[in-house]
Design a protein around this motif. Structure first.
Motif, PDB file in Angstrom:
ATOM      1  N   ARG A  45      33.110  26.727  47.061  1.00 44.29           N
ATOM      2  CA  ARG A  45      32.721  26.119  45.802  1.00 44.29           C
ATOM      3  C   ARG A  45      32.170  27.204  44.879  1.00 44.29           C
ATOM      4  N   GLU A  46      32.568  27.141  43.614  1.00 42.44           N
ATOM      5  CA  GLU A  46      32.140  28.159  42.667  1.00 42.44           C
ATOM      6  C   GLU A  46      31.574  27.520  41.408  1.00 42.44           C
ATOM      7  N   LEU A  47      30.651  28.237  40.796  1.00 39.16           N
ATOM      8  CA  LEU A  47      30.076  27.772  39.541  1.00 39.16           C
ATOM      9  C   LEU A  47      31.055  28.057  38.417  1.00 39.16           C
ATOM     10  N   VAL A  48      31.307  27.047  37.624  1.00 46.84           N
ATOM     11  CA  VAL A  48      32.225  27.159  36.491  1.00 46.84           C
ATOM     12  C   VAL A  48      31.456  27.319  35.189  1.00 46.84           C
ATOM     13  N   GLY A  55      19.943  24.609  25.488  1.00 46.10           N
ATOM     14  CA  GLY A  55      21.234  24.919  24.909  1.00 46.10           C
ATOM     15  C   GLY A  55      21.850  26.219  25.374  1.00 46.10           C
ATOM     16  N   ASN A  56      21.170  26.931  26.251  1.00 43.86           N
ATOM     17  CA  ASN A  56      21.745  28.165  26.790  1.00 43.86           C
ATOM     18  C   ASN A  56      22.888  27.822  27.735  1.00 43.86           C
ATOM     19  N   THR A  57      23.984  28.538  27.608  1.00 45.53           N
ATOM     20  CA  THR A  57      25.157  28.274  28.444  1.00 45.53           C
ATOM     21  C   THR A  57      25.627  29.545  29.134  1.00 45.53           C
ATOM     22  N   ASN A  58      26.330  29.336  30.222  1.00 50.32           N
ATOM     23  CA  ASN A  58      26.879  30.449  30.989  1.00 50.32           C
ATOM     24  C   ASN A  58      28.196  29.979  31.593  1.00 50.32           C
ATOM     25  N   TYR A  59      29.202  30.852  31.572  1.00 47.42           N
ATOM     26  CA  TYR A  59      30.527  30.474  32.063  1.00 47.42           C
ATOM     27  C   TYR A  59      31.065  31.522  33.015  1.00 47.42           C
ATOM     28  N   ALA A  60      31.840  31.050  33.973  1.00 49.59           N
ATOM     29  CA  ALA A  60      32.586  31.975  34.814  1.00 49.59           C
ATOM     30  C   ALA A  60      33.632  32.687  33.960  1.00 49.59           C
ATOM     31  N   ALA A  62      36.601  33.297  34.491  1.00 47.52           N
ATOM     32  CA  ALA A  62      37.924  32.680  34.550  1.00 47.52           C
ATOM     33  C   ALA A  62      38.102  31.542  33.550  1.00 47.52           C
ATOM     34  N   VAL A  63      37.000  31.017  33.025  1.00 50.98           N
ATOM     35  CA  VAL A  63      37.105  29.856  32.125  1.00 50.98           C
ATOM     36  C   VAL A  63      36.558  30.133  30.737  1.00 50.98           C
ATOM     37  N   LYS A  64      36.008  31.308  30.521  1.00 51.09           N
ATOM     38  CA  LYS A  64      35.434  31.623  29.208  1.00 51.09           C
ATOM     39  C   LYS A  64      36.480  31.480  28.111  1.00 51.09           C
ATOM     40  N   GLY A  65      36.071  30.823  27.046  1.00 56.31           N
ATOM     41  CA  GLY A  65      36.979  30.614  25.932  1.00 56.31           C
ATOM     42  C   GLY A  65      37.861  29.394  26.073  1.00 56.31           C
ATOM     43  N   ARG A  66      37.878  28.793  27.260  1.00 56.34           N
ATOM     44  CA  ARG A  66      38.702  27.607  27.486  1.00 56.34           C
ATOM     45  C   ARG A  66      37.868  26.360  27.802  1.00 56.34           C
ATOM     46  N   PHE A  67      36.761  26.542  28.484  1.00 54.55           N
ATOM     47  CA  PHE A  67      35.912  25.418  28.881  1.00 54.55           C
ATOM     48  C   PHE A  67      34.626  25.428  28.065  1.00 54.55           C
ATOM     49  N   THR A  68      34.106  24.234  27.810  1.00 55.51           N
ATOM     50  CA  THR A  68      32.845  24.105  27.085  1.00 55.51           C
ATOM     51  C   THR A  68      31.984  23.053  27.771  1.00 55.51           C
ATOM     52  N   ILE A  69      30.775  23.445  28.130  1.00 61.14           N
ATOM     53  CA  ILE A  69      29.815  22.497  28.702  1.00 61.14           C
ATOM     54  C   ILE A  69      28.912  22.006  27.585  1.00 61.14           C
ATOM     55  N   SER A  70      28.608  20.717  27.624  1.00 64.87           N
ATOM     56  CA  SER A  70      27.746  20.168  26.587  1.00 64.87           C
ATOM     57  C   SER A  70      26.948  19.006  27.152  1.00 64.87           C
ATOM     58  N   LEU A  80      32.203  18.423  30.447  1.00 66.87           N
ATOM     59  CA  LEU A  80      32.913  19.697  30.556  1.00 66.87           C
ATOM     60  C   LEU A  80      34.263  19.502  29.887  1.00 66.87           C
ATOM     61  N   GLN A  81      34.390  20.068  28.701  1.00 63.21           N
ATOM     62  CA  GLN A  81      35.664  20.025  27.989  1.00 63.21           C
ATOM     63  C   GLN A  81      36.515  21.188  28.472  1.00 63.21           C
ATOM     64  N   MET A  82      37.684  20.865  28.979  1.00 62.66           N
ATOM     65  CA  MET A  82      38.568  21.879  29.543  1.00 62.66           C
ATOM     66  C   MET A  82      39.862  21.916  28.732  1.00 62.66           C
ATOM     67  N   ASN A  83      40.113  23.023  28.097  1.00 63.51           N
ATOM     68  CA  ASN A  83      41.320  23.211  27.296  1.00 63.51           C
ATOM     69  C   ASN A  83      42.177  24.313  27.902  1.00 63.51           C
ATOM     70  N   SER A  84      43.417  24.364  27.470  1.00 64.39           N
ATOM     71  CA  SER A  84      44.355  25.400  27.937  1.00 64.39           C
ATOM     72  C   SER A  84      44.340  25.513  29.454  1.00 64.39           C
ATOM     73  N   LEU A  85      44.436  24.380  30.106  1.00 59.77           N
ATOM     74  CA  LEU A  85      44.331  24.367  31.566  1.00 59.77           C
ATOM     75  C   LEU A  85      45.472  25.134  32.218  1.00 59.77           C
ATOM     76  N   LYS A  86      45.130  25.778  33.313  1.00 62.09           N
ATOM     77  CA  LYS A  86      46.077  26.592  34.068  1.00 62.09           C
ATOM     78  C   LYS A  86      46.243  26.014  35.476  1.00 62.09           C
TER      79      LYS A  86
END
Length: 113
Positions: A45-48, A55-60, A62-70, A80-86
């Motif tokens: 299991r990995e942190l995404v 309001g501080n956020t942190n991203y893996a 592999a998902v920077k620029g594609r996922f947004t936590i809110s 967790l908004q996930m765009n440009s899924l691979k």
């Protein structure tokens, strides 16, 4: 004991989008720090993504620029908004936060053509 319940997963084509939802089973639970995690078959299991109630956020990477936590404070729900899924985003996604009852059932995200 408060459980965090994930939903919103599904089957999507590469390049598609999904929005995951994490809601506490009790309305009096307050998110201070919350994280979205994922686990693909045969992997750890990995942190995404994670965020604080400031309001501080942190991203893996592999998902920077594609996922947004809110966090919607009115609904006390984390997204967790996930765009440009691979294809490699396929996994079971979980949310977790200090003070909750541990890992929930997660929600399956499958990216496939």
């Amino acid at each position: 004991q408060v459980l965090l319940e994930e939903s919103g997963g599904g089957l999507v084509q590469p390049g598609g989008s999904l929005r995951l939802t994490c809601a506490p089973s009790r309305s009096d639970f307050t998110f201070n720090v919350v994280g979205w995690y994922r686990q693909a078959p045969g992997t750890n299991r990995e942190l995404v993504a994670a965020m604080t109630n400031y309001g501080n956020t942190n991203y893996a990477d592999a998902v920077k620029g594609r996922f947004t936590i809110s966090w919607d404070s009115d609904k006390n729900t984390v997204y967790l908004q996930m765009n440009s899924l691979k294809l490699e985003d396929t996994a079971v996604y979980y949310c977790n936060a200090p003070g909750s009852g541990g890992w929930g059932k997660g929600t399956q995200v499958t990216v496939s053509s």
